[in-house]
Design an enzyme around this catalytic site. Structure first.
Site, short mmCIF file in Angstrom:
data_model
loop_
_atom_site.label_atom_id
_atom_site.label_comp_id
_atom_site.label_asym_id
_atom_site.label_seq_id
_atom_site.Cartn_x
_atom_site.Cartn_y
_atom_site.Cartn_z
N SER A 75 23.91 72.46 -5.53
CA SER A 75 25.33 72.72 -5.35
C SER A 75 25.51 73.86 -4.35
CB SER A 75 25.98 73.08 -6.69
OG SER A 75 27.38 73.21 -6.54
N ASP A 76 26.64 73.86 -3.68
CA ASP A 76 26.94 74.95 -2.76
C ASP A 76 28.45 75.11 -2.67
OD1 ASP A 76 25.53 76.81 -0.74
OD2 ASP A 76 27.26 76.06 0.35
N GLN A 77 28.86 76.35 -2.45
CA GLN A 77 30.29 76.63 -2.32
C GLN A 77 30.54 77.49 -1.09
OE1 GLN A 77 32.52 79.52 -4.93
NE2 GLN A 77 33.50 77.64 -5.63
#
EC number: 3.6.1.-
Length: 199
Positions: A75-77
């Site tokens: 995941s990445d934001q």
């Protein structure tokens, strides 16, 4: 003679983020944690949405190479301020600068999630954009908030699950945990598609 169900593949969270670990543990699913060794530098002119998608997939793939039988979540934001990516500030000074840029603005927190299983060839990636409207913050409010919360490991310095909620006017999202760092509705959808049985 009926067949017994195939044993469930192990699940690995390809992230060292304590926020993502806490979110995934809500699903009551046993999982391991592995650190993805991925360069998070944006490509020149790369849009925040594309950056988040690319990094989520890169993290999941990197960890899947080490755990080929597992279902791996990456995941990445990236905080997106008018097309400009804002990452984790790392320092107090950079956090002040970020929050000054964001006051009175609408910021899109682009939260991407990818699920990869090398053994089965499964690979999916999706994004949960969260629209966040910031109040017109005074310098004193920014300083008080940063001293109290120290959100230097949060994209855009805004930790909505804590005191950061007081900085905001509104949050719009179809996946309520996305802003904290892992969109669980999309994650569950992908895990089921990958053959993981959720409790």
């Amino acid at each position: 003679m009926h067949q017994s169900p195939a044993p469930q593949r192990p699940v690995v969270l390809g992230s060292t983020s304590r926020y993502r670990r806490e979110l995934l543990s809500r699903l009551n699913l046993p999982f391991e944690v592995a650190s993805p060794d991925v360069d998070e530098t944006p490509a020149p002119g790369e849009a925040p949405r594309d950056l988040a998608l690319r990094l989520a997939l890169a993290k999941a793939r990197a960890v899947a190479k080490l755990h080929p039988e597992a279902v791996v979540i990456g995941s990445d934001q990236v905080a997106d301020l008018s097309g400009q990516p804002l990452g984790k500030p790392g320092t107090h000074e950079r956090a002040v600068q970020q929050l000054r840029q964001m006051r009175g603005q609408t910021v899109i927190f682009q939260t991407a999630v990818a699920t990869v299983c090398q053994a089965s060839g499964f690979e999916q990636v999706d994004i949960a954009p969260v629209e966040v409207r910031f109040r017109d913050l005074s310098d004193e409010e920014i300083e008080r908030y940063l001293r109290a919360e120290q959100p230097y490991d949060c994209a855009g310095s805004a930790k909505s699950e804590g005191l950061g909620i007081a900085l905001l006017d509104a949050i719009h999202s179809d996946d309520p945990t996305a802003l904290i760092g892992l969109p669980l509705i999309r994650t569950c959808r992908m895990l089921r598609a990958a053959g993981v049985v959720l409790p």
